[in-house]
Write a protein that holds these residues in place. Structure first.
Motif, PDB file in Angstrom:
ATOM      1  N   THR A   1      84.433   0.291 -29.253  1.00 47.87           N
ATOM      2  CA  THR A   1      85.434  -0.025 -28.240  1.00 47.87           C
ATOM      3  C   THR A   1      85.924  -1.462 -28.393  1.00 47.87           C
ATOM      4  O   THR A   1      87.126  -1.726 -28.323  1.00 47.87           O
ATOM      5  CB  THR A   1      84.853   0.194 -26.831  1.00 47.87           C
TER       6      THR A   1
ATOM      7  N   VAL B   1      86.599  -7.874 -24.894  1.00 48.11           N
ATOM      8  CA  VAL B   1      86.521  -6.429 -24.668  1.00 48.11           C
ATOM      9  C   VAL B   1      85.059  -5.990 -24.581  1.00 48.11           C
ATOM     10  O   VAL B   1      84.709  -5.161 -23.728  1.00 48.11           O
ATOM     11  CB  VAL B   1      87.283  -5.654 -25.766  1.00 48.11           C
TER      12      VAL B   1
ATOM     13  N   ILE C   1      90.862   2.392 -23.047  1.00 51.16           N
ATOM     14  CA  ILE C   1      90.858   1.390 -21.981  1.00 51.16           C
ATOM     15  C   ILE C   1      90.454   0.031 -22.528  1.00 51.16           C
ATOM     16  O   ILE C   1      91.115  -0.983 -22.283  1.00 51.16           O
ATOM     17  CB  ILE C   1      89.952   1.825 -20.811  1.00 51.16           C
ATOM     18  N   GLY C   2      89.383   0.009 -23.285  1.00 49.00           N
ATOM     19  CA  GLY C   2      88.970  -1.253 -23.892  1.00 49.00           C
ATOM     20  C   GLY C   2      89.956  -1.754 -24.929  1.00 49.00           C
ATOM     21  O   GLY C   2      90.204  -2.957 -25.054  1.00 49.00           O
TER      22      GLY C   2
ATOM     23  N   PHE D   1      83.844  -6.920 -21.149  1.00 44.64           N
ATOM     24  CA  PHE D   1      84.429  -6.026 -20.150  1.00 44.64           C
ATOM     25  C   PHE D   1      83.752  -4.656 -20.196  1.00 44.64           C
ATOM     26  O   PHE D   1      83.450  -4.074 -19.152  1.00 44.64           O
ATOM     27  CB  PHE D   1      85.931  -5.881 -20.382  1.00 44.64           C
ATOM     28  N   CYS D   2      83.506  -4.170 -21.399  1.00 43.12           N
ATOM     29  CA  CYS D   2      82.872  -2.857 -21.550  1.00 43.12           C
ATOM     30  C   CYS D   2      81.440  -2.854 -21.038  1.00 43.12           C
ATOM     31  O   CYS D   2      80.959  -1.833 -20.547  1.00 43.12           O
ATOM     32  CB  CYS D   2      82.929  -2.409 -23.002  1.00 43.12           C
TER      33      CYS D   2
ATOM     34  N   TRP E   1      94.701  -6.332 -30.846  1.00 42.03           N
ATOM     35  CA  TRP E   1      95.167  -7.717 -30.740  1.00 42.03           C
ATOM     36  C   TRP E   1      95.657  -8.234 -32.090  1.00 42.03           C
ATOM     37  O   TRP E   1      96.624  -8.980 -32.163  1.00 42.03           O
ATOM     38  CB  TRP E   1      94.086  -8.608 -30.161  1.00 42.03           C
TER      39      TRP E   1
ATOM     40  N   LEU F   1      93.063  -3.449 -23.385  1.00 39.09           N
ATOM     41  CA  LEU F   1      92.769  -4.554 -22.467  1.00 39.09           C
ATOM     42  C   LEU F   1      93.395  -5.889 -22.872  1.00 39.09           C
ATOM     43  O   LEU F   1      93.989  -6.559 -22.023  1.00 39.09           O
ATOM     44  CB  LEU F   1      91.257  -4.696 -22.291  1.00 39.09           C
ATOM     45  N   PRO F   2      93.324  -6.310 -24.138  1.00 37.39           N
ATOM     46  CA  PRO F   2      93.923  -7.606 -24.484  1.00 37.39           C
ATOM     47  C   PRO F   2      95.440  -7.661 -24.322  1.00 37.39           C
ATOM     48  O   PRO F   2      96.020  -8.732 -24.205  1.00 37.39           O
ATOM     49  CB  PRO F   2      93.554  -7.794 -25.964  1.00 37.39           C
TER      50      PRO F   2
ATOM     51  N   GLY G   1      89.805  -3.067 -29.405  1.00 35.30           N
ATOM     52  CA  GLY G   1      90.515  -4.182 -28.782  1.00 35.30           C
ATOM     53  C   GLY G   1      90.892  -5.256 -29.780  1.00 35.30           C
ATOM     54  O   GLY G   1      91.995  -5.804 -29.745  1.00 35.30           O
TER      55      GLY G   1
ATOM     56  N   VAL H   1      97.208  -6.042 -21.833  1.00 36.33           N
ATOM     57  CA  VAL H   1      97.634  -5.837 -20.447  1.00 36.33           C
ATOM     58  C   VAL H   1      98.282  -7.114 -19.931  1.00 36.33           C
ATOM     59  O   VAL H   1      97.714  -8.200 -20.045  1.00 36.33           O
ATOM     60  CB  VAL H   1      96.439  -5.412 -19.569  1.00 36.33           C
TER      61      VAL H   1
ATOM     62  N   THR I   1      89.469   8.028 -23.613  1.00 34.11           N
ATOM     63  CA  THR I   1      89.704   6.930 -22.673  1.00 34.11           C
ATOM     64  C   THR I   1      88.700   5.799 -22.803  1.00 34.11           C
ATOM     65  O   THR I   1      89.018   4.652 -22.477  1.00 34.11           O
ATOM     66  CB  THR I   1      89.703   7.443 -21.217  1.00 34.11           C
TER      67      THR I   1
END
Length: 141
Positions: free
Chosen positions: A29, A12, A81-82, A15-16, A37, A85-86, A33, A88, A77
């Motif tokens: 963030t 995460v 979003i972060g 990705f961020c 998880w 993410l794991p 994540g 999705v 958000t």
């Protein structure tokens, strides 16, 4: 389990960095994540199905996102979003497409069904938590 949680945190965070989350929010963030998880793994250990585990993890991430957004004065958000993410279901979509290409309709249907259930569970959890947060915020005003 600990290695997976650390992996989620690092994934995460990476990705961020790519989507240029402000540096002061990056740790929070990535932590969202990792917490999501961790809840997912704990729910799976308790015998929940993958979509129920994703639902509970998304609820926790959504609540965490609302709390951090108000505490750090940032948009929800950014954390949401972060945080999701794991969870999705990208692998599920890959397996669905692979099964379609391999002309295995039964496997394609099974993977598609699970993927849609996971995506729906995440969406319902976020919608439900956001709605409750809006109601609570209106009553405080």
């Amino acid at each position: 389990m600990g290695i997976q949680i650390i992996g989620a945190f690092l994934a995460v965070a990476g990705f961020c960095m790519v989507i240029e989350v402000p540096k002061k929010l990056l740790y929070h963030t990535a932590f969202a994540g990792a917490v999501g998880w961790m809840v997912y793994l704990a729910a799976m250990d308790m015998g929940c199905t993958s979509y129920i585990a994703c639902f509970w993890a998304a609820v926790v991430v959504s609540v965490f996102s609302h709390i951090e957004a108000r505490r750090l004065k940032a948009p929800v958000t950014v954390f949401l979003i972060g945080g999701i993410l794991p969870m999705v279901p990208g692998a599920g979509m890959y397996r669905t497409a692979y099964s379609i290409i391999a002309e295995d309709a039964e496997q394609a249907y099974m993977h598609l069904q699970e993927t849609l259930l996971i995506a729906g569970a995440i969406a319902v959890a976020i919608f439900m938590t956001d709605s409750i947060a809006r109601i609570v915020m209106r009553q405080k005003r």
